[in-house]
Design a protein around this motif. Sequence first.
Motif, PDB file in Angstrom:
ATOM      1  N   GLU A   1       0.804  -1.259  -0.085  1.00  0.00           N
ATOM      2  CA  GLU A   1       0.039   0.092   0.074  1.00  0.00           C
ATOM      3  C   GLU A   1       0.880   1.225   0.106  1.00  0.00           C
ATOM      4  O   GLU A   1       1.907   1.257   0.770  1.00  0.00           O
ATOM      5  CB  GLU A   1      -0.878   0.060   1.287  1.00  0.00           C
ATOM      6  N   LEU A   2       0.515   2.331  -0.794  1.00  0.00           N
ATOM      7  CA  LEU A   2       1.246   3.497  -0.850  1.00  0.00           C
ATOM      8  C   LEU A   2       1.014   4.393   0.259  1.00  0.00           C
ATOM      9  O   LEU A   2       0.166   4.214   1.000  1.00  0.00           O
ATOM     10  CB  LEU A   2       0.630   4.252  -2.296  1.00  0.00           C
ATOM     11  N   LYS A   3       2.191   5.273   0.320  1.00  0.00           N
ATOM     12  CA  LYS A   3       1.857   6.315   1.349  1.00  0.00           C
ATOM     13  C   LYS A   3       0.863   7.091   1.026  1.00  0.00           C
ATOM     14  O   LYS A   3       0.468   7.157  -0.153  1.00  0.00           O
ATOM     15  CB  LYS A   3       3.296   7.352   1.460  1.00  0.00           C
ATOM     16  N   GLU A   4       0.219   7.811   1.944  1.00  0.00           N
ATOM     17  CA  GLU A   4      -1.148   8.663   1.963  1.00  0.00           C
ATOM     18  C   GLU A   4      -0.929   9.605   0.694  1.00  0.00           C
ATOM     19  O   GLU A   4      -1.644   9.744  -0.076  1.00  0.00           O
ATOM     20  CB  GLU A   4      -1.376   9.269   3.130  1.00  0.00           C
ATOM     21  N   LYS A   5       0.152  10.233   0.771  1.00  0.00           N
ATOM     22  CA  LYS A   5       0.655  11.049  -0.316  1.00  0.00           C
ATOM     23  C   LYS A   5       0.462  10.785  -1.485  1.00  0.00           C
ATOM     24  O   LYS A   5      -0.123  11.539  -2.404  1.00  0.00           O
ATOM     25  CB  LYS A   5       1.965  11.872   0.178  1.00  0.00           C
ATOM     26  N   GLU A   6       1.037   9.950  -1.951  1.00  0.00           N
ATOM     27  CA  GLU A   6       1.089   9.147  -3.066  1.00  0.00           C
ATOM     28  C   GLU A   6      -0.318   8.634  -3.755  1.00  0.00           C
ATOM     29  O   GLU A   6      -0.500   8.827  -4.853  1.00  0.00           O
ATOM     30  CB  GLU A   6       2.063   8.118  -3.195  1.00  0.00           C
ATOM     31  N   ILE A   7      -0.977   8.130  -2.854  1.00  0.00           N
ATOM     32  CA  ILE A   7      -2.562   7.819  -3.138  1.00  0.00           C
ATOM     33  C   ILE A   7      -3.075   8.790  -3.488  1.00  0.00           C
ATOM     34  O   ILE A   7      -3.763   8.913  -4.460  1.00  0.00           O
ATOM     35  CB  ILE A   7      -2.941   6.967  -1.864  1.00  0.00           C
ATOM     36  N   LEU A   8      -2.920   9.925  -2.661  1.00  0.00           N
ATOM     37  CA  LEU A   8      -3.683  11.138  -3.207  1.00  0.00           C
ATOM     38  C   LEU A   8      -3.198  11.718  -4.642  1.00  0.00           C
ATOM     39  O   LEU A   8      -4.145  12.138  -5.120  1.00  0.00           O
ATOM     40  CB  LEU A   8      -3.429  12.440  -2.145  1.00  0.00           C
ATOM     41  N   THR A   9      -2.173  11.608  -4.960  1.00  0.00           N
ATOM     42  CA  THR A   9      -1.764  12.257  -6.290  1.00  0.00           C
ATOM     43  C   THR A   9      -2.420  11.327  -7.106  1.00  0.00           C
ATOM     44  O   THR A   9      -2.922  11.701  -8.328  1.00  0.00           O
ATOM     45  CB  THR A   9      -0.071  12.061  -6.501  1.00  0.00           C
TER      46      THR A   9
END
Lengths: 253, 250
Positions: free
Chosen positions: B87-95
């Motif tokens: 699972e990606l870091k939240e920031k990357e998920i957001l992008t």
Amino acid sequence: MAGSLGFLLGTILALARLSKSPILNSVSWSFFWFFRSVPLLVQVLIWYNLGYLYPRLGFGIPFTDTYLVGFDTITLISQFAAAVLGLSLHQAAYSAEIIRGGILSVDQGQLEASAALGLPRHVRVLQIILPQAARSILPNAFNEIIGLLKGTSIVSVIALGELFYVAQVIYNRNQQVIPLLLVAVIWYIILTTVLSIGQFYVERHFARGAERVLPPTPLQAARRWISVQWARLDEPGTPTSAGLDAKSESFRL
Amino acid sequence: MSTTTEAATRGLVEIRGVSKSYSGHEVLHDVNLTVQPGEVVAILGPSGSGKSTLLRTINHLESVDAGWVTVDGQLIGYEQRGERLFELKEKEILTRRTQVGVVFQNFNLFPHLTAAENIAKAPVALKRVNKADGRELALGLLAKVGLSDKADAYPRQLSGGQQQRVAIARALALTPKVLLFDEPTSALDPELVGEVLDVIRDLAKLGTTLIIVTHETGFAREVADRIVFIDGGHVLEVGTPVQVFESPTQ
């Protein structure tokens, strides 16, 4: 001052409590578990008398007496500082719960929508969630602040020159007990009224979007009333539209 | 301002072997689906069939237990390291999420912001445009959904249909490659459904990939290139509207 410090700390605590991090979560839980458990009076006395336990506070080498920077506790924690510390920490613990309640009252869909839009976390919290939470936080928050205002009378025990302490000092000298207590009462009422007026405007600000038509400010209400009366003088007997609009626009429970 | 043109050409969505269960109850079972760029796919199925869950896995509002989802070959919500997905870091998920727009059943507009502010919020917060350009962008999108005069209205001052059109404009503000609709008309009064469907119809013509979960079979039939029929977490039928409605295999 303790009010704003308390609420700032409270907001941070509430966010920490709601975060997924177990460390933040337990730190904030222990914080307000402790500060909700200790009576304000006891806390203020402990802060004020901390000098007995630790005569000097500062940064230095642990377990030695060498200080890089050091202060005498007595000078560092004055009466005023002790009062601010005690009141802020006490207030933070209570306001954390109020703010947490407010945040929980915001619809889950708002979180989903802001997540779906890829909004960064600080934008989500500060610009989406907190402004909406504010509506349910404010009435309780103002209760707390007013409580705090009157709670300041507690710090008279450490001889800090706040309102109640000064009143006591004067009536001890001139024996005019009831008149001076009444003076204190009047001052408390004035201060609380000022805060209540502030509350009206702050709540009105955050009601934007939640109510179709904002409630009129007293000034607007007065203007409207005058214009209605004025119109009535011009044309006696006919109801004016201004008066009707005011009633039909806002929904009241 | 580039609002739609460049995004219109891409938007390939691949869903492979996606399964998901909630406390033992399986909502999605080994779902496979490929949506071509610019294609309009309608997902139909009875309530509780898993169609909304499937839609939500596409932009990782819902995590999956098995399988993966990609948009233009890029995993959403995860990254591949060797054989495993993390699972990606939240920031990357957001992008990555900004490539996929969502329109919700209950609109989920921000009630304390005006229509224009709702639309401009994400592009401004993500620093794609400055505040003044954000307002311009919002006004342009509002004109597209036929609400130029409502820029400064708060959501609660708008009808359901108008709110949903603002929500569509808000989703478009990030120029997503793919737009997901989660039952966009089921919270609306019957007479307001038409105006929202009109907007979606226009979008379909522009060439953005659209995936629509809906109960409006008539609309699905008219606007969709393909229909996916789901029940009990299984994909039962995939095909053109004619195939699915006139000669179903099941």
